[in-house]
Structure formats: C-alpha cells, structure tokens
Scaffold this active site. Structure first.
Site: not given
Length: 554
Positions: A380, A518, A520
């Site tokens: 990001c 993102h 994650e």
C-alpha cells in the site's frame, strides 16, 4: 435456528477473547462443523475506518470491503469461513440503522427506546450474520460492567431466554491474577466479574480463566463453587509460548465436548483433527532457519496496528520452517540518518499508512533496499513510497511525491483515485472534499499479472484477487516514463486503469516487489500467502549469501 455461543469478558480488557473464541471455533471446525464468527463492538463509531491505529490497532478489511475490528483477522486466520460486513457490528451502526428506520416511519410513531428497539436491532444483526451455519460464536467487545456494553448484554440475555440453553451458550473469559508477593493465584476478581454478569441476568455456562500459569484443580473447584458453574466447565487458559497451542489446550480440557453436548450437536460432529495446529506448533518450536525482517512503519509503538502483517510474515516463515524475527522501526526516526538501523536485516517490509508523517522515512527505506540489494516488500503506502523513490532518484523527476503529502508537487506520481469499481462491481467516485469514512477503494479486487514477472511466478496464475484499502494510486500519466526507466508494472486492475503491482527486474535486484493491495489479510497459518512466502525465501537466500535454497515445507 443456528446455535449461538456468546463470548463475554470480565475484570480487564485485552485478555484475548478473540483468540479464545477463534480457538474454540477452530476445534469445532476440526470436528466437521460449519462455523462462523461475529464481533459486537460497543463504541459509537460506525466502523473503525477513521479511528487512530494508536487507539484501536489495525483496521481489518473483508472481501466485501467492510472496515472491521482486528479480531475479525484472528477469526479468519483460525477458521476457513470468509467473513463480511455482517460479521462486524458496532453501537454506531446499530443506532444508525434504528434512526434511519425511525425517519422512514417504520416504528409507526412509537417512542424509540433502547429496549426494545435497539436490542431488537442487535438481535436482528445477530440472526442475519449467523443464519445457515451449524454453530456461531458471537464476541461482545469490552468488559462486563462497561456502560457501553449494556444494550448488547441485554440483547443476548433475551436471546438465551427465548431460545433456551440448547440454542444459546454463555462463555465468559476472566482473569485469575498471580500475586507474586503472596505466591498464589487470586480468584476473587473472577467471582466479582461473574457476580456482575449474573446481576444483569446472565449466568455463564463456561468460564475461561486467563492466568500466567495453569489454574490448579483446587482453585477451579473454588471458582465453580462461588460462580455456580460446573467444575468441568471452569477451563484454565494459561499464557502460552506459541499461539497455536491454544486449540489443543482447550480440547484437552474438554471444552468442545461441553459445547457439543449442551448445544445438541453430537449428530453433526466427528472425531477432532488438530494435526494442522500441532504441525504449526512443531514448525514454530523447531525451525531449520532464521531471518530478521525490518518492518518500517508509522505506528510501530502500537504493534496491533500491523497485526496481520506480523502474522503473515510468521506464516511465510512457518511454511519453510523458518523463524522470523521482526525488527520494528519508526519511519520518521530514519529520516536524516545513515540508515544504519537497516544494516543487519535480511529483508525490509514497508506496510500501509496514511498522512505525511514518516513518509520520507519510507522513501529513504525503499531507496536503501533498492541500492543495497536487500529484499524489499512494499504494501500500500510502501508501494507508493517505492514509486516516489524511483521517480526521484532513478528517473530524475524533481519533487516527485504523492498529492496526499504535497498537493503542489510538480511531479505527482501518486494521486487521488477519483473513480473506481467496488468489490461488487459498482462505480464509486470521490474528490478531496469527500468524507474520510467509507470513501476508499475497499475489498476484494481482481488484478491481471504480467507474464514473466516475479509476481506472476509467485502467484502461479494470471489473475489474482486481493483486498484493498486506499484512496491514492499510481498516477497513470507517469506509467510510460517510469517503465521506460526500468520499473516493471507487474500487475494492473482488470480494466487496465490502476497499477496494482510494481517490481524491479531480477537482473537489477534479487527481490523487489511492491503492491497496492493488502495481501496480509488473506494469509493464514494453514497456507501462508505466496508473496510473504516468496519474501521470506528471498530473505533466507540473502542471509545464505545469494545461494539458492531447497524449499522446506512445514
């Protein structure tokens, strides 16, 4: 009607209700049940999207673009169910819904009150989120005794009264502190917490007793006697060295059997299989390699702000039996230094963030990784920092910046997204005067990867989907100029309008990749995530002096 397990907390906050609830959900899923989870948060914010990371921690994003509590991240990492906006409800959203109904005239002129209108709306949200599952766990945020939690507690009391104990179970997490001077555990806080809960009409069926060490049987009997809870339902939950031990620890004490028996689920369950969690514990305790990763962020003093990033890095190591040591660095502290803090690391990750504070430190970090050939993973804001560094220091675009930080930049290589498609395909528009809350590009978005790139190799397919949360993006006016200077545009949105992944050619850098999404949020201890696995592998190879390594699977 889905059987419900309501999870409350007492004595103090931050005891780990979310982890405890997710661990029980993992056991029930391992026994063959279709499980979902839900979080009821008592704060007035409609969602945590505009809350400070220092106060609230990470904002977790679901497939449908909901900005939610970080506990939903725990839930999705422990169970396979993909959650949505329905699974995260706040007081603010409840009141917003009720007021909207009142304005429409849905209440036919009635005086709108906490009981029944607010509690009915809470119950409606619970029913909507849990319908169609074998069992659902509903966590109530905050601590028993907080005035903010009372409407939620009243709502779940009503649910239990109407459905009965075979369709609604109360599980209360409480603290049993160890007093070092006395050399003993103290049960009085637990007794008072349960007393408070019973005073509002809720009798716990199960107590989870958090403590530094295992609660002995004598203390469990004492707690059972004073709380009117069966002794076998007083469960000891001591601190653990590895989080993944918790499901096995709860199962060993028969927690899942208590739940299955009370909720009459015996005909739906099979024998438990916790081998995945046992393998994760073994890989964590017996690594074959070790790396150090620097995480250069804006909110590192509150590591919950990057909870999913830290977990995803560990998952990436877990798949290779590699211990991942995290070195948390404040981006702002690196500005004006010789970057010596990064000299001893095997890889550098720059995560997301907002605002100009620390951005120059992130740009310098990207420059250091690029020039020193250190594996770099930008997420990001970390991608935007990498683009700004490349524009300034390779292409030579003086004053290159993001318009988030400098609206007068002569070379705004990162700019505000003014139009994009949502996770559902609808077109959204915004400008710099739009509200901050709920106006970002959010949720699961597909992107097409360029053949022959590192990203395409790691993912192993042409089209992938990742979750997003951002309002600034690569400025397409500079796409050709940066590509001509060597930057690789490795991934773009399906309509070719937004840059999703950038990287450096592998003949110029061993591993340099940055993405706008993102990733994650899609990493779990079961599978990891291909980008994090690849990043940890690159860090291992750097540590080994560039030697290609044999993949070791956990």
């Amino acid at each position: 009607m889905t059987p419900l397990i309501f999870v409350t907390g007492g004595v103090v906050s931050s005891l780990g209700k979310g982890i405890a609830a997710a661990s029980l959900a993992a056991i029930l899923e391992a026994r063959g049940l279709k499980v979902t989870m839900m979080k009821l948060d008592p704060y007035i914010n409609v969602d945590p999207g505009t809350m400070s990371p220092f106060q609230h921690g990470e904002v977790y994003v679901t497939d449908d673009g909901a900005e939610t509590d970080l506990d939903l991240g725990h839930y999705e990492r422990f169970v396979r169910t993909r959650l949505s906006r329905k699974n995260s409800v706040t007081t603010g959203r409840i009141y917003e819904n009720v007021i909207r109904k009142e304005r429409r005239g849905d209440y036919l002129g009635a005086t709108v009150q906490v009981i029944p209108h607010i509690t009915d709306e809470i119950r409606r949200c619970i029913d909507e989120a849990t319908e169609g599952y074998d069992v659902a766990l509903v966590e109530i945020g905050g601590t028993v005794g907080d005035i903010e939690s009372l409407p939620f507690l009243e709502a779940i009391r009503q649910v239990r009264t109407e459905r009965g104990p075979e369709k609604a179970l109360f599980m209360h997490l409480t603290l049993v502190p160890y007093i070092g001077a006395a050399g003993e555990l103290k049960t009085k806080p637990t007794q008072h917490s349960v007393k408070e809960l019973r005073s509002i009409g809720i009798q716990p069926d199960v107590l989870l007793c958090r403590s530094e060490q295992a609660v002995p049987d004598s203390e469990r009997r004492k707690i059972a006697q004073f709380t009117n809870v069966s002794e076998r339902a007083v469960i000891s939950v001591p601190d653990v060295d590895v989080l993944y031990r918790i499901p096995s620890g709860l199962h060993a004490q028969g927690l899942d059997e208590i739940v299955v028996n009370q909720l009459k689920l015996a005909d739906k369950v099979g024998p438990v299989d916790l081998s995945m969690w046992e393998d994760a514990v073994d890989a964590t305790l017996h690594p074959l390699d070790e790396v150090t990763i620097a995480v250069v962020g804006k909110y590192v003093d509150h590591q919950d702000a990057y909870k999913s990033v830290g977990e995803a890095l560990k998952h990436g190591g877990l798949r290779q039996r590699t211990k991942v040591n995290l070195k948390w660095l404040e981006a702002q502290d690196l500005e004006g230094t010789d970057m010596a803090a990064l000299a001893d690391v095997d890889g550098i990750l720059v995560p997301g963030g907002f605002g100009d504070r620390g951005f120059e430190g992130k740009v310098l970090t990207s420059k250091f990784a690029r020039e020193q050939q250190v594996p770099y993973f930008g997420i990001c804001y970390g991608m935007q920092a990498a683009v700004v560094d490349y524009a300034r220091n390779v292409v030579g675009l003086e004053g290159a910046n993001s318009t988030e930080n400098d609206r007068q930049s002569p070379n705004p290589v990162i700019g505000l997204i003014t139009e994009w498609r949502t996770a559902t395909g609808d077109v959204e528009k915004r400008d710099d005067k739009s509200d901050l809350g709920g106006t970002m590009r959010l949720g699961l978005q597909e992107q097409r990867l360029k053949p022959g790139t590192l990203a395409r190799e790691l993912y192993g397919k042409d089209v992938v989907a990742e979750r997003h949360r951002h309002r600034y993006e690569f400025n397409n006016r500079y796409r050709t100029q940066l590509e001509d200077a060597g930057l690789v545009i490795a991934g773009k949105s399906m309509d070719d309008t937004l840059v999703e992944v950038v990287e450096l050619p592998r003949d110029a850098h061993p591993w340099f990749l940055a993405c706008q999404a993102h990733p994650e949020f899609l990493s779990t201890p079961r599978d990891g995530h291909p980008l994090f696995i690849g990043f940890i592998r690159a860090a291992r190879e750097r540590k080994a002096g560039g030697k290609l390594l044999q993949e070791v699977r956990a």
